[in-house]
Design an enzyme around this catalytic site. Structure first.
Site, mmCIF file in Angstrom:
data_model
loop_
_atom_site.group_PDB
_atom_site.id
_atom_site.type_symbol
_atom_site.label_atom_id
_atom_site.label_comp_id
_atom_site.label_asym_id
_atom_site.label_seq_id
_atom_site.Cartn_x
_atom_site.Cartn_y
_atom_site.Cartn_z
ATOM 1 N N TRP A 217 0.851 -1.191 0.000
ATOM 2 C CA TRP A 217 0.000 0.000 0.000
ATOM 3 C C TRP A 217 0.895 1.252 0.000
ATOM 4 O O TRP A 217 1.884 1.319 0.706
ATOM 5 C CB TRP A 217 -0.920 0.013 1.235
ATOM 6 C CG TRP A 217 -1.753 1.246 1.254
ATOM 7 C CD1 TRP A 217 -2.858 1.505 0.499
ATOM 8 C CD2 TRP A 217 -1.526 2.415 2.046
ATOM 9 N NE1 TRP A 217 -3.322 2.771 0.757
ATOM 10 C CE2 TRP A 217 -2.521 3.355 1.704
ATOM 11 C CE3 TRP A 217 -0.561 2.764 2.996
ATOM 12 C CZ2 TRP A 217 -2.595 4.615 2.291
ATOM 13 C CZ3 TRP A 217 -0.628 4.025 3.580
ATOM 14 C CH2 TRP A 217 -1.640 4.928 3.232
ATOM 15 N N ASP A 384 -15.547 12.352 -2.745
ATOM 16 C CA ASP A 384 -15.013 11.031 -2.379
ATOM 17 C C ASP A 384 -15.836 10.431 -1.240
ATOM 18 O O ASP A 384 -17.005 10.795 -1.023
ATOM 19 C CB ASP A 384 -13.513 11.180 -2.031
ATOM 20 C CG ASP A 384 -12.696 9.928 -2.320
ATOM 21 O OD1 ASP A 384 -12.802 8.972 -1.527
ATOM 22 O OD2 ASP A 384 -11.984 9.892 -3.339
ATOM 23 N N ASP A 385 -15.249 9.535 -0.515
ATOM 24 C CA ASP A 385 -15.895 8.778 0.570
ATOM 25 C C ASP A 385 -16.577 9.708 1.587
ATOM 26 O O ASP A 385 -16.151 10.838 1.776
ATOM 27 C CB ASP A 385 -14.788 7.958 1.258
ATOM 28 C CG ASP A 385 -15.331 6.820 2.076
ATOM 29 O OD1 ASP A 385 -16.557 6.733 2.242
ATOM 30 O OD2 ASP A 385 -14.517 6.006 2.553
ATOM 31 N N ARG A 464 -9.641 -2.992 7.126
ATOM 32 C CA ARG A 464 -10.185 -1.623 7.147
ATOM 33 C C ARG A 464 -11.625 -1.639 7.677
ATOM 34 O O ARG A 464 -12.504 -0.980 7.146
ATOM 35 C CB ARG A 464 -10.138 -0.995 5.755
ATOM 36 C CG ARG A 464 -9.988 0.517 5.798
ATOM 37 C CD ARG A 464 -10.242 1.160 4.455
ATOM 38 N NE ARG A 464 -9.949 2.576 4.515
ATOM 39 C CZ ARG A 464 -10.571 3.497 3.804
ATOM 40 N NH1 ARG A 464 -11.522 3.169 2.966
ATOM 41 N NH2 ARG A 464 -10.242 4.755 3.902
ATOM 42 N N TRP A 499 -14.688 4.038 -8.468
ATOM 43 C CA TRP A 499 -15.061 2.719 -7.929
ATOM 44 C C TRP A 499 -13.876 2.194 -7.113
ATOM 45 O O TRP A 499 -12.811 1.938 -7.656
ATOM 46 C CB TRP A 499 -15.368 1.779 -9.092
ATOM 47 C CG TRP A 499 -15.705 0.372 -8.723
ATOM 48 C CD1 TRP A 499 -14.991 -0.477 -7.931
ATOM 49 C CD2 TRP A 499 -16.848 -0.375 -9.160
ATOM 50 N NE1 TRP A 499 -15.615 -1.699 -7.836
ATOM 51 C CE2 TRP A 499 -16.755 -1.658 -8.584
ATOM 52 C CE3 TRP A 499 -17.936 -0.091 -9.980
ATOM 53 C CZ2 TRP A 499 -17.701 -2.658 -8.818
ATOM 54 C CZ3 TRP A 499 -18.879 -1.076 -10.205
ATOM 55 C CH2 TRP A 499 -18.760 -2.352 -9.626
ATOM 56 N N ASP A 500 -14.108 2.021 -5.832
ATOM 57 C CA ASP A 500 -13.013 1.607 -4.953
ATOM 58 C C ASP A 500 -13.188 0.158 -4.508
ATOM 59 O O ASP A 500 -14.280 -0.419 -4.633
ATOM 60 C CB ASP A 500 -12.995 2.533 -3.720
ATOM 61 C CG ASP A 500 -11.588 2.821 -3.233
ATOM 62 O OD1 ASP A 500 -10.706 1.979 -3.458
ATOM 63 O OD2 ASP A 500 -11.392 3.878 -2.616
ATOM 64 N N ASN A 502 -11.375 -1.770 -1.224
ATOM 65 C CA ASN A 502 -10.330 -1.561 -0.220
ATOM 66 C C ASN A 502 -9.980 -2.760 0.646
ATOM 67 O O ASN A 502 -9.548 -2.593 1.780
ATOM 68 C CB ASN A 502 -10.737 -0.385 0.680
ATOM 69 C CG ASN A 502 -10.483 0.942 -0.009
ATOM 70 O OD1 ASN A 502 -9.428 1.149 -0.583
ATOM 71 N ND2 ASN A 502 -11.455 1.831 0.025
ATOM 72 N N CYS A 547 -10.178 2.170 -8.668
ATOM 73 C CA CYS A 547 -9.300 2.440 -7.534
ATOM 74 C C CYS A 547 -9.398 1.233 -6.619
ATOM 75 O O CYS A 547 -10.458 0.628 -6.489
ATOM 76 C CB CYS A 547 -9.789 3.692 -6.819
ATOM 77 S SG CYS A 547 -8.896 4.052 -5.299
ATOM 78 N N ASP A 569 -2.394 5.467 -3.403
ATOM 79 C CA ASP A 569 -2.834 6.475 -2.441
ATOM 80 C C ASP A 569 -1.681 7.393 -2.079
ATOM 81 O O ASP A 569 -1.879 8.406 -1.400
ATOM 82 C CB ASP A 569 -3.366 5.802 -1.163
ATOM 83 C CG ASP A 569 -4.823 5.414 -1.305
ATOM 84 O OD1 ASP A 569 -5.450 5.817 -2.304
ATOM 85 O OD2 ASP A 569 -5.335 4.697 -0.422
#
Ligand code: GLA
Length: 759
Positions: A217, A384-385, A464, A499-500, A502, A547, A569
């Site tokens: 990461w 974003d988020d 996460r 589109w993430d 994680n 993403c 990131d």
């Protein structure tokens, strides 16, 4: 007629009495019940006839490369050449490529069984438990459309009725060959595929230096090189999702001597698959290298029912005798033509809210950011988020994923209000989703526990603070499509979706698949692609970014549906130099989102000049990701200048040919340029990364890709403090390539961007 002996092999005459004696002994010591009810079919000693074929050559051709396969009288197909055009390919008929049984050379699609003991592309388990497959040539055909020649070679196993097609798509002008296979179970009972690779490529050479990409990461796509020695080197990933975090399914290989950007024989390859993958490099006893690439068979003994077929993902290959630069340009040209959704069409510059606001915003914060983005000349705002979930509000990463309704405590007026405001200021509007995921703290997790990837009775590990949804389940696919669909329905002014994804898969397993868990990893990815296909059918014009905690889903499988990726990131310009350089070896600049963020950088703590950050980000799709209110008037003015000059050369970044001039991996100076097709325009990016000793330096960069006979007027862009004394002067292409170009860097982390225009 050639004959294949199913069981006893070459030593059958001498071995048979021993085998029969052993069998008799075994029967004598078995308990009576077991003797009465044998569980398996006894082996048969009959042989099956393999029809002889006329030896021949199959040549797969692009303008500058040949992939040549030889078919021998037994029907074995082998790769005899991948590289330069060779005149009459028919002369390969007299190449002694065929393995004898003592050696067992790989075929064009090596199988477990027969005389082969190396890394196989295909391994099938049959209903009787046997696991040998030997594929022989049946026929082949060619077709051509729009400059792409497709060659399909039909192979079959004469004992089991298993068939395989090897499909080669040759993109003539791009010098790219795509290879995949189709495996068909023509038998009457199901079989299991224990390995089902896409392609196998056999290369001859004296030595092989492998360049591949490892990562973590905030440190994705780090280039690493190793000389291949005898044995097997694997590039593999079993994370299920986020598979390109630790390694990318791609490589470059120097054949004979190490390549440079401009010289040396190079084979570059990339697998179009967004799940577990495995690429093996096996240097065998004859010094030949065999590369087997495809889906990783980890936990995936894939069942293939009677009459069913399995199509493997494409392995994308190119070859060049002119170093890594030419190999990359081949891949980029192919990618813009067919490998990337949107084909390299320039996309808007943007301000993303993440590093500037994280989860802490209200409508007012967003409108303020939109005002600032518009005033600096940016073209889109991306929320974003943090905008969703009411019962379990998404105020940090511990809650809310899965509950995709607008959080009206933060944005009481709704998404359309914000999107309309952006549009009224001349900006487009984008929004973030992570539809494959769910926080345990969400209504979705409570309502659909059976949608979560898990193994019975075991803890579902969090990463996460989230779990991952089971995309092998069609109901989950509908849900994930619905998240996209409903988010777009929040406003008719949504132009872009980020589109993430994680987290990776742990405690793997699908409640939906029941006992059929061998399908899980493959059908997870197929489910993801099903959703992507539906999205593209309904929303062909929405720009979609791929993403995955940064660059954990960068592969040509996903890129068929996505316009761009978020490479990392890590927005630190120093770190981005290496990440972006390595990504450019395989992937084109049109997919590379790159944002100017605040200092000290949130990931690395590094402090770099604003101009340096702009000049690094301008080598891809330029964006900003900070709270513009923190910028001084002077900084905003510089941002304004950088953004407006970017718009004048952006077409070169998106569609030009990339020439890498100086590597951030090997020196203190880093440079790259993009040149238009007609070679009349180019943009050159130069950077000083030196941070010690005598930093004040004038470095000579020898330019590439220009027309020697043309005169180019050079103008410096993004000027903060000029790095060059020749602004507005003209130089011939020959001079810039031979004599070079030498901007003067006054201190560490200075940079300069130049536009070159033919007069
Ligand atoms: C991931 C992405 C970031 C950002 C956050 C939001 O880490 O890579 O760019 O979108 O998620 O949670």
């Amino acid at each position: 007629m050639a004959f294949l002996n199913i069981f006893v092999g070459n030593n059958q005459k001498t071995m048979r009495p021993l085998i029969l004696a052993a069998a008799a002994l075994a029967i004598a010591i078995l308990p009576a019940q077991a003797r009465k009810a044998p569980k398996t079919q006894p082996f048969t000693h009959e042989t099956v006839a393999i029809p002889a074929v006329t030896p021949g050559i199959i040549s797969v051709e692009t303008d500058g490369t040949r992939l040549i396969l030889q078919v021998d009288a037994r029907g074995t197909v082998r790769t005899v050449h991948y590289g330069a055009p060779v005149g009459d390919p028919g002369q390969f008929l007299c190449f002694r490529s065929s393995g004898d049984h003592a050696f067992g050379a790989p075929t064009a699609y090596p199988t477990a069984g027969g005389d082969f003991n190396g890394q196989e592309a295909l391994h099938v388990e049959y209903p009787d438990g046997s696991q040998n497959t030997e594929l022989y040539y049946v026929s082949h055909e060619k077709s051509e459309k729009d400059g792409v020649e497709t060659t399909t070679i039909h192979l079959r196993d004469y004992v089991t009725s298993l068939e395989a097609d090897l499909v080669f798509e040759a993109f003539r002008q791009e010098d790219v060959i795509l290879i995949h296979s189709v495996i068909r179970n023509k038998g009457r009972e199901p079989v299991r595929l224990r390995n089902f690779a896409s392609a196998s490529l056999n290369l001859a050479g004296d030595s092989f230096l492998l360049t591949h990409f490892h990562g973590s990461w905030a440190g994705e796509m780090q280039m690493e090189q190793t000389t291949l020695t005898h044995g097997v080197k694997l590039i593999e990933n079993r994370r299920g999702a986020q598979v390109t975090l630790e390694s990318n399914p791609s490589f470059m290989l120097s054949v004979n001597s190490p390549f440079s950007e401009t010289d040396g024989e190079v084979v570059a390859g990339a697998l179009a698959w967004s799940g577990n993958f495995r690429i093996s490099f096996e240097l065998d006893q004859s010094g030949k290298l065999n590369i087997v690439s495809g889906i990783s068979p980890f936990a995936s003994a894939y069942p293939l029912g009677a009459g069913e077929s399995f199509t493997t993902p494409e392995m994308i290959y190119t070859w060049s005798a002119e170093g890594a630069g030419a190999a990359s340009r081949n891949l980029h040209r192919w990618a813009r033509r067919e490998g990337v959704y949107g084909g390299g069409k320039p996309t808007p510059t943007l301000l993303n809210s993440w590093e500037g606001a994280y989860f802490n915003f209200t409508t007012e914060t967003l409108l303020g950011m939109i005002d600032d983005a518009a005033s600096m000349g940016l073209e889109m705002f991306v929320l974003d988020d943090g905008w969703f979930a009411m019962d379990y509000p998404r105020n940090d990463d511990r809650a809310g994923l899965g509950d995709w309704e607008v959080n009206t405590n933060k944005i009481p007026e709704g998404i359309d209000y914000v999107a309309s405001y952006a549009h009224s200021k001349g900006l487009r509007f984008g929004i973030w989703i992570e539809p494959e995921m769910v926080n345990p703290e969400s209504n979705l997790a409570r309502n659909h526990p059976d949608w979560i990837v898990q193994s019975p009775g075991r803890e579902i590990y969090e990463q996460r603070h989230q779990w991952i949804l089971d995309l092998s389940n069609p109901a989950v696919q509908d849900f994930v499509f619905g998240v996209f669909d409903r988010t777009v329905a929040l406003s008719p002014r949504i132009d872009y979706i980020k589109w993430d994804c994680n987290r990776r898969i742990m405690s793997f397993g699908s409640p939906y698949l029941g006992k059929d868990q061998d399908r899980f990893y493959v059908e997870y990815v197929q489910g993801f692609y099903n959703v992507c296909r539906r999205i593209r059918e309904k929303y062909p014009d929405i720009i979609v970014q791929c993403c995955s905690s940064g660059g954990s889903r960068i592969d040509y499988g996903a890129l068929r549906y996505f316009n761009e990726v978020w490479p990392s990131d890590n927005t630190d310009a120093i770190s981005r130099a290496r990440i972006q350089w390595s990504q450019s070896l395989i992937y084109p600049a049109c997919i590379m989102a790159s944002h100017v963020s605040a200092v000290p950088n949130h990931q690395s703590g590094n402090v770099t000049p604003l101009k340096f950050r702009f000049d690094i980000a301008s080598g891809g799709r330029l964006g900003m990701e900070l709270q513009p209110k923190t910028l001084s008037a002077e900084e905003k003015a510089l941002a304004d200048r950088c953004i407006s000059s970017y718009k004048t050369y952006r077409d070169l970044v998106f569609t030009g040919d990339l020439y890498r001039i100086a590597s951030p991996y090997s020196g203190d100076f880093y440079a790259l340029m993009y040149v238009s097709k007609d070679k009349r325009r180019a943009v050159l990016f130069t950077y000083c990364l030196r941070y010690q000793l005598r930093v004040h330096a004038s470095h000579i960069f020898r330019l590439q890709g220009l027309e020697p006979g043309l005169n180019y007027r050079v103008s410096e862009q993004n000027v903060d403090k000029s790095c060059w004394w020749g602004d507005g002067k003209s130089f011939s292409g020959a001079f810039l390539a031979g004599g070079g170009f030498n901007p003067s860097f006054s201190q560490s982390l200075t940079s300069a961007v130049f536009l070159l225009e033919a007069e």
